[in-house]
Design a protein around this motif. Structure first.
Motif, PDB file in Angstrom:
ATOM      1  N   ASP A 160     -31.049 -11.408  14.344  1.00 29.64           N
ATOM      2  CA  ASP A 160     -31.553 -12.743  14.953  1.00 29.64           C
ATOM      3  C   ASP A 160     -30.075 -13.737  15.446  1.00 29.64           C
ATOM      4  OD1 ASP A 160     -34.233 -12.508  14.437  1.00 29.64           O
ATOM      5  OD2 ASP A 160     -33.908 -13.356  12.255  1.00 29.64           O
ATOM      6  N   ARG A 161     -29.041 -13.460  14.814  1.00 24.81           N
ATOM      7  CA  ARG A 161     -28.003 -14.119  15.145  1.00 24.81           C
ATOM      8  C   ARG A 161     -26.688 -12.969  15.169  1.00 24.81           C
ATOM      9  NH1 ARG A 161     -30.127 -17.364  11.028  1.00 24.81           N
ATOM     10  NH2 ARG A 161     -28.600 -16.772   9.578  1.00 24.81           N
ATOM     11  N   HIS A 183     -26.517  -4.791  13.915  1.00 27.48           N
ATOM     12  CA  HIS A 183     -27.596  -4.890  14.557  1.00 27.48           C
ATOM     13  C   HIS A 183     -27.856  -4.052  15.942  1.00 27.48           C
ATOM     14  CE1 HIS A 183     -24.740  -7.196  17.211  1.00 27.48           C
ATOM     15  NE2 HIS A 183     -25.518  -6.954  18.115  1.00 27.48           N
ATOM     16  N   SER A 187     -32.952  -3.241  14.601  1.00 27.97           N
ATOM     17  CA  SER A 187     -33.375  -4.508  14.934  1.00 27.97           C
ATOM     18  C   SER A 187     -34.110  -5.054  13.694  1.00 27.97           C
ATOM     19  CB  SER A 187     -33.629  -5.218  16.136  1.00 27.97           C
ATOM     20  OG  SER A 187     -32.704  -4.969  17.137  1.00 27.97           O
ATOM     21  N   TYR A 189     -34.970  -6.043   9.750  1.00 28.23           N
ATOM     22  CA  TYR A 189     -34.569  -6.696   8.758  1.00 28.23           C
ATOM     23  C   TYR A 189     -34.315  -5.724   7.437  1.00 28.23           C
ATOM     24  CZ  TYR A 189     -35.951 -11.038  10.959  1.00 28.23           C
ATOM     25  OH  TYR A 189     -36.119 -11.880  12.017  1.00 28.23           O
ATOM     26  N   ARG A 504     -38.945  -4.436  16.350  1.00 32.36           N
ATOM     27  CA  ARG A 504     -38.694  -5.860  16.131  1.00 32.36           C
ATOM     28  C   ARG A 504     -39.678  -6.528  14.955  1.00 32.36           C
ATOM     29  NH1 ARG A 504     -34.975  -4.783  18.728  1.00 32.36           N
ATOM     30  NH2 ARG A 504     -34.174  -5.460  20.899  1.00 32.36           N
TER      31      ARG A 504
END
Length: 709
Positions: A160-161, A183, A187, A189, A504
């Motif tokens: 995300d960042r 990342h 992508s 988690y 995602r």
């Protein structure tokens, strides 16, 4: 109209490099060559690739400019991990406060075992604030001093960042180091799994970059202007630039090449592909025209690498028989190759004079129960291939075929030792070997819920005839050996489509977000050279994990095959009826497009609702879609949005598990658009509209819907 353009596929194996040339229009095999893999040449495997290409062009009479598509598959990444031949990774964790504790734990990756006694070489440094430029440079200096040849940056929630990871990567690039940001690899988690995947990718990065540069330069020097593609582990190919970024995608790509060949050449839509070599058989699933893919296990841990779900059994054409107590006790895992013995069936009758059976240990720590023949011509191994030839399972012209009389002579001493006849002894040997394969085949049929009555067994590899025909005979399943089975892997490389997967995690994903993931996957394959008009995208939304996945595939050029034969109405009806296990008289045409015909029948059940199984058959007479119980509706592009909205509303179910839209597939143009991975009606309809865009309003569309229970 024929073309002089060719597609070239090159499969770089551990021992040999195989190359094939395929007509770019008809997809007919034009030539094949085999050269030793050049591991020890100063140019590495690149030398063997160019040598194979040169010999292939000479054999087929083509010039380098005639190559429309060139791709290669390689075991180099897999071998690097298996052998522990990797670069030292400099892992820089980013984070402050509580997150710092999580990133510091990543230093434990240096305990990852590559081979017995050899662990992943890793240097770790930490950066609390990525905006602190001196601290970032100091961290890079620290891992370089620790021997790092490549740098990985990892930060919690970087999907995300990503700015923190990007800053570290930029600093490492200033030092001239190859880099990987976690990342960019995935992508999804999960800091630990995401970083581990990135670290393994980085460990093979320098070696793969060097090979990529050598192969690219060598191919360019040879005069080939077609872009070089590389086989992925999920059955597709990627551009060389993409391989430079994510070499990990080539790990486990060997079996993927074979199943890609089965998909494209054999047009398998439902079944299992068994690629048999001398020592083992790799088994993979094709379900509804697609390979089965799952997150791979690497170095004993699950990863975020999506790879072919392939399961390996230690039985191949060269597997040796084991005996004890007057009976066959097993087959393998040792093969004639490991024992350093020739196959008995490839000897001569004179070589096999005065043959007697004895038992040996192929390796020092093996049991002494592997049967061999000691005869006038020396010592020979009794193998699966010997038994298959003795029983007539190996067709003439097959790579593994031999003189049946010699094969029977090879089995005769074994039969005498077992107190039976040659045919029975050969059958017992094959039973023992294929029983191991059958156990895995049955498990995969269950795991993927294949219809055992319609799933076909397709054999590939040089040892295909030693396993697949006998397995089909004893199980009653349909089975066949792939055409050109000995080079099915390079054929798969030559015919593979460009593929990209985008994943995602999007809690409560709406239709705009789902369409955005779809568009990203589509753009990725187009950027790698796929023709935009032919890209197909399959989207899956998993509400339990909030994962949105889009898999895009496309060809480097729109291939319009000019086949001499197209199946007529009778042939297509017969193919559908055979698949449905129904009398052709009870099968009817439900709908059609210029590329596909939809057939169906009715199954009446006494105490349950009737079923309406459906088969979609293409112009070549190949069943491309199986649906055990479906509704079929014909419409046009102009009317489709309204018609589909009504159909989806009517077929959507509601229950404790939430809303479940029907599994929808659209037949449009030459494609079958699979939208069955989306459960929410609104995103489903949005995706359907995206499939219809830029098409003529009067173009026919057929919807095939399956209601989910």
């Amino acid at each position: 109209m024929n073309t002089h353009r060719i597609r070239v596929g090159i499969d770089v194996g551990g021992t040999f490099t195989d190359a094939v040339a395929v007509d770019a229009t008809t997809l007919r095999l034009l030539g094949q060559v085999k050269v030793p893999t050049s591991h020890h040449h100063e140019d590495g495997v690149a030398h063997g690739i160019v040598e194979a290409l040169d010999r292939l062009l000479e054999q087929t009479g083509h010039a380098p400019k005639d190559v429309a598509f060139l791709a290669h598959g390689t075991t180099q990444a897999t071998n690097a991990l298996l052998e522990g031949d990797v670069a030292t990774v400099g892992l820089i964790g980013v984070g402050s406060g509580p997150s710092a504790g999580f990133t510091r734990r990543l230093a434990a990756f240096r305990k990852l075992e590559l081979t017995p006694g050899k662990r992943l070489p890793l240097a770790y440094a930490h950066v609390a604030d990525p905006d602190d430029a001196p601290a970032v440079r100091a961290a890079v200096d620290a891992v370089v001093q620790g021997g790092a040849q490549v740098v990985v940056a990892s930060q919690p929630f970087s999907v995300d960042r990503p700015e923190g990871e990007d800053t570290v990567v930029a600093a490492a690039k200033e030092r001239g180091l190859p880099t990987t940001a976690a990342h960019e690899i995935t992508s999804l988690y999960g800091l630990h799994k995401r970083t581990r995947t990135a670290v393994v990718n980085a460990a093979i990065l320098p070696r793969m970059l060097a090979t990529a540069d050598l192969v690219d330069a060598s191919i360019t020097k040879a005069g080939v202007t077609a872009p070089l593609m590389v086989m992925r582990c999920d059955g597709g190919v990627m551009s060389l630039d993409e391989m430079r970024r994510r070499p990990l995608l080539t790990v486990l790509s060997g079996p993927a090449a074979g199943v890609a060949g089965a998909l494209m050449q054999e047009r398998v839509s439902e079944g299992l592909f068994l690629e048999t070599g001398g020592t083992s058989t790799d088994i993979s699933v094709v379900r509804r025209g697609k390979v089965a893919v799952r997150h791979a296990t690497i170095l004993g841990k699950t990863s975020y690498l999506s790879a072919l779900d392939v399961r390996t059994v230690g039985v191949g054409g060269g597997s040796m028989v084991r005996i004890g107590g007057g009976k066959v006790t097993g087959v393998g895992p040792r093969s004639a190759h490991i024992a350093g013995l020739p196959y008995a069936c490839y000897a001569t009758l004179d070589d096999l004079r005065d043959a007697k059976v004895s038992t040996i240990r192929p390796m020092d720590d093996d049991p002494a129960d592997y049967a061999v023949i000691d005869a006038a011509g020396g010592r020979f191994a009794i193998t699966m291939t010997c038994a298959a030839n003795a029983l007539g399972r190996v067709p003439e012209g097959d790579f593994a075929h031999c003189d049946p009389a010699v094969a029977r002579a090879a089995i005769a001493p074994l039969a005498a030792a077992l107190g039976t006849d040659v045919a029975t002894a050969a059958a017992q040997l094959l039973d023992a070997g294929t029983d191991q394969v059958k156990t895995v085949v049955d498990a995969m049929i269950r795991d993927y819920r294949l219809d055992k009555d319609t799933a076909v067994l397709v054999g590939g590899g040089g040892g295909a005839a030693s396993v697949t025909p006998h397995l089909a005979a004893v199980t009653g399943q349909e089975g066949r050996i792939a055409r050109h089975n000995e080079v099915i892997s390079p054929i798969g490389v030559a015919l593979a489509l460009i593929r990209e997967q985008v994943e995602r995690i999007i809690p409560g994903a709406g239709q705009e977000q789902i369409l955005a993931v779809r568009a990203e996957a589509e753009a990725a394959v187009v950027a790698q050279g796929a023709a935009a008009d032919g890209v197909e995208v399959e989207v899956t939304v998993d509400p339990q994990t909030s994962t949105v996945r889009a898999v895009a595939t496309g060809a480097t050029e729109l291939r319009t095959q000019d086949r001499a034969h197209r199946a007529d109405d009778t042939e297509r009806l017969r193919a559908a009826a055979d698949s449905l296990r129904a009398d052709p008289a009870s099968v009817r045409v439900l709908a059609g497009t210029p590329a596909h015909t939809v057939y169906g029948t009715d199954v009446h059940r006494r105490f349950r609702a009737d079923r309406h199984p459906v088969r979609v058959v293409d112009a070549d007479g190949v069943v491309r879609l199986h649906a055990p119980d479906a509704r079929v509706e014909s419409t046009t592009v102009g009317r489709a949005p309204e018609v589909l909205a009504g159909l989806v509303k009517e077929a959507t179910s509601y229950g404790d598990g939430g809303v479940r839209a029907p599994a929808l597939r659209l037949l449009i143009g030459s494609r079958i658009a699979d939208l069955s991975g989306v459960l929410d009606p609104q995103p489903l309809l949005a995706l359907a509209r995206s499939e219809l865009r830029a098409r003529a309003a009067d173009e026919p569309v057929v919807a095939v819907l399956e209601v989910r229970s």
